[in-house]
Design a protein around this motif. Structure first.
Motif, mmCIF file in Angstrom:
data_model
loop_
_atom_site.group_PDB
_atom_site.id
_atom_site.type_symbol
_atom_site.label_atom_id
_atom_site.label_comp_id
_atom_site.label_asym_id
_atom_site.label_seq_id
_atom_site.Cartn_x
_atom_site.Cartn_y
_atom_site.Cartn_z
ATOM 1 N N VAL A 1 11.465 -3.971 -33.885
ATOM 2 C CA VAL A 1 12.009 -2.772 -33.244
ATOM 3 C C VAL A 1 10.888 -1.808 -32.856
ATOM 4 N N SER A 2 9.939 -1.588 -33.746
ATOM 5 C CA SER A 2 8.879 -0.625 -33.448
ATOM 6 C C SER A 2 7.930 -1.130 -32.365
ATOM 7 N N THR A 3 7.712 -2.425 -32.302
ATOM 8 C CA THR A 3 6.858 -2.983 -31.251
ATOM 9 C C THR A 3 7.487 -2.793 -29.881
ATOM 10 N N VAL A 4 8.754 -3.055 -29.773
ATOM 11 C CA VAL A 4 9.448 -2.879 -28.490
ATOM 12 C C VAL A 4 9.489 -1.400 -28.113
ATOM 13 N N ALA A 5 9.764 -0.526 -29.071
ATOM 14 C CA ALA A 5 9.810 0.910 -28.776
ATOM 15 C C ALA A 5 8.433 1.428 -28.363
ATOM 16 N N GLY A 6 7.400 1.000 -29.048
ATOM 17 C CA GLY A 6 6.042 1.429 -28.687
ATOM 18 C C GLY A 6 5.623 0.929 -27.327
ATOM 19 N N ALA A 7 5.936 -0.306 -27.026
ATOM 20 C CA ALA A 7 5.607 -0.857 -25.708
ATOM 21 C C ALA A 7 6.350 -0.106 -24.611
ATOM 22 N N ALA A 8 7.615 0.191 -24.838
ATOM 23 C CA ALA A 8 8.388 0.935 -23.834
ATOM 24 C C ALA A 8 7.792 2.315 -23.618
ATOM 25 N N PHE A 9 7.388 2.966 -24.704
ATOM 26 C CA PHE A 9 6.788 4.295 -24.577
ATOM 27 C C PHE A 9 5.555 4.254 -23.688
ATOM 28 N N PHE A 10 4.623 3.368 -24.001
ATOM 29 C CA PHE A 10 3.370 3.347 -23.263
ATOM 30 C C PHE A 10 3.547 2.884 -21.817
ATOM 31 N N ILE A 11 4.423 1.936 -21.578
ATOM 32 C CA ILE A 11 4.641 1.469 -20.208
ATOM 33 C C ILE A 11 5.252 2.567 -19.357
ATOM 34 N N VAL A 12 6.298 3.221 -19.860
ATOM 35 C CA VAL A 12 6.965 4.266 -19.068
ATOM 36 C C VAL A 12 6.077 5.490 -18.920
ATOM 37 N N ALA A 13 5.382 5.883 -19.967
ATOM 38 C CA ALA A 13 4.489 7.047 -19.864
ATOM 39 C C ALA A 13 3.387 6.787 -18.845
ATOM 40 N N ASP A 14 2.814 5.603 -18.871
ATOM 41 C CA ASP A 14 1.752 5.271 -17.924
ATOM 42 C C ASP A 14 2.270 5.252 -16.495
ATOM 43 N N LYS A 15 3.416 4.633 -16.273
ATOM 44 C CA LYS A 15 3.981 4.596 -14.919
ATOM 45 C C LYS A 15 4.324 5.995 -14.426
ATOM 46 N N THR A 16 4.819 6.848 -15.303
ATOM 47 C CA THR A 16 5.165 8.215 -14.899
ATOM 48 C C THR A 16 3.918 9.002 -14.519
ATOM 49 N N VAL A 17 2.885 8.916 -15.318
ATOM 50 C CA VAL A 17 1.647 9.648 -15.014
ATOM 51 C C VAL A 17 1.038 9.141 -13.719
ATOM 52 N N LEU A 18 1.011 7.826 -13.517
ATOM 53 C CA LEU A 18 0.447 7.278 -12.287
ATOM 54 C C LEU A 18 1.272 7.668 -11.064
ATOM 55 N N ALA A 19 2.595 7.676 -11.201
ATOM 56 C CA ALA A 19 3.442 8.071 -10.069
ATOM 57 C C ALA A 19 3.226 9.539 -9.720
ATOM 58 N N ARG A 20 3.128 10.397 -10.720
ATOM 59 C CA ARG A 20 2.879 11.820 -10.457
ATOM 60 C C ARG A 20 1.498 12.038 -9.849
ATOM 61 N N ALA A 21 0.515 11.307 -10.331
ATOM 62 C CA ALA A 21 -0.836 11.444 -9.781
ATOM 63 C C ALA A 21 -0.862 11.002 -8.322
ATOM 64 N N ARG A 22 -0.164 9.913 -8.024
ATOM 65 C CA ARG A 22 -0.106 9.436 -6.645
ATOM 66 C C ARG A 22 0.589 10.460 -5.760
ATOM 67 N N LYS A 23 1.685 11.004 -6.247
ATOM 68 C CA LYS A 23 2.425 12.005 -5.473
ATOM 69 C C LYS A 23 1.566 13.247 -5.243
ATOM 70 N N ASN A 24 0.901 13.731 -6.276
ATOM 71 C CA ASN A 24 0.045 14.907 -6.126
ATOM 72 C C ASN A 24 -1.143 14.621 -5.226
ATOM 73 N N SER A 25 -1.648 13.400 -5.275
ATOM 74 C CA SER A 25 -2.766 13.032 -4.413
ATOM 75 C C SER A 25 -2.350 13.084 -2.949
ATOM 76 N N PHE A 26 -1.178 12.559 -2.640
ATOM 77 C CA PHE A 26 -0.699 12.594 -1.261
ATOM 78 C C PHE A 26 -0.407 14.019 -0.818
ATOM 79 N N ASN A 27 0.195 14.825 -1.706
ATOM 80 C CA ASN A 27 0.479 16.216 -1.360
ATOM 81 C C ASN A 27 -0.800 17.004 -1.144
ATOM 82 N N GLN A 28 -1.805 16.757 -1.954
ATOM 83 C CA GLN A 28 -3.069 17.467 -1.823
ATOM 84 C C GLN A 28 -3.759 17.072 -0.524
ATOM 85 N N GLY A 29 -3.652 15.815 -0.139
ATOM 86 C CA GLY A 29 -4.241 15.364 1.115
ATOM 87 C C GLY A 29 -3.586 16.030 2.309
#
Length: 117
Positions: free
Chosen positions: A82-110
């Motif tokens: 249970v903890s392995t699946v929860a930890g993996a979900a945390f890191f995958i979703v957090a990473d995708k969210t940060v990358l999506a926001r960075a991409r969005k801010n990069s395009f807006n800044q451009g």
């Protein structure tokens, strides 16, 4: 002797206005990065809770009902699953969210600086 009027190399290469502008951009960028991290943590925590529940129910049910799981999955193994699946979900979703926001801010800044791709 060079004609530098007692200025340091930094003073000769950068004006005060240029340094102020660079400092303002750095402060704005760091503020955006902290917000992206906070959004990633929240999204990751939500995903971890959902994944933990979705994994705990079948893991615990199978450990009670299936003979193989009952014989081979002790409490530590169940918690590890249970903890392995929860930890993996945390890191995958957090990473995708940060990358999506960075991409969005990069395009807006451009767009705000009128850069042309």
């Amino acid at each position: 002797m060079s004609n530098n009027d007692g200025k340091t190399p930094l003073e000769m290469s950068c004006s005060l206005a240029s340094l102020d502008q660079r400092l303002a951009v750095a402060k704005r960028s760091s503020h955006v990065i902290l917000l992206m991290d906070a959004e990633g943590v929240v999204a990751g925590a939500k995903a971890a809770v959902l994944a933990g529940i979705a994994t705990a129910v079948p893991t615990l049910a199978s450990a009670r009902m299936m003979p193989w799981a009952r014989a081979n999955l002790n409490h530590t193994a169940q918690a590890l699953i249970v903890s392995t699946v929860a930890g993996a979900a945390f890191f995958i979703v957090a990473d995708k969210t940060v990358l999506a926001r960075a991409r969005k801010n990069s395009f807006n800044q451009g767009r705000s600086h009128n850069f042309r791709p």
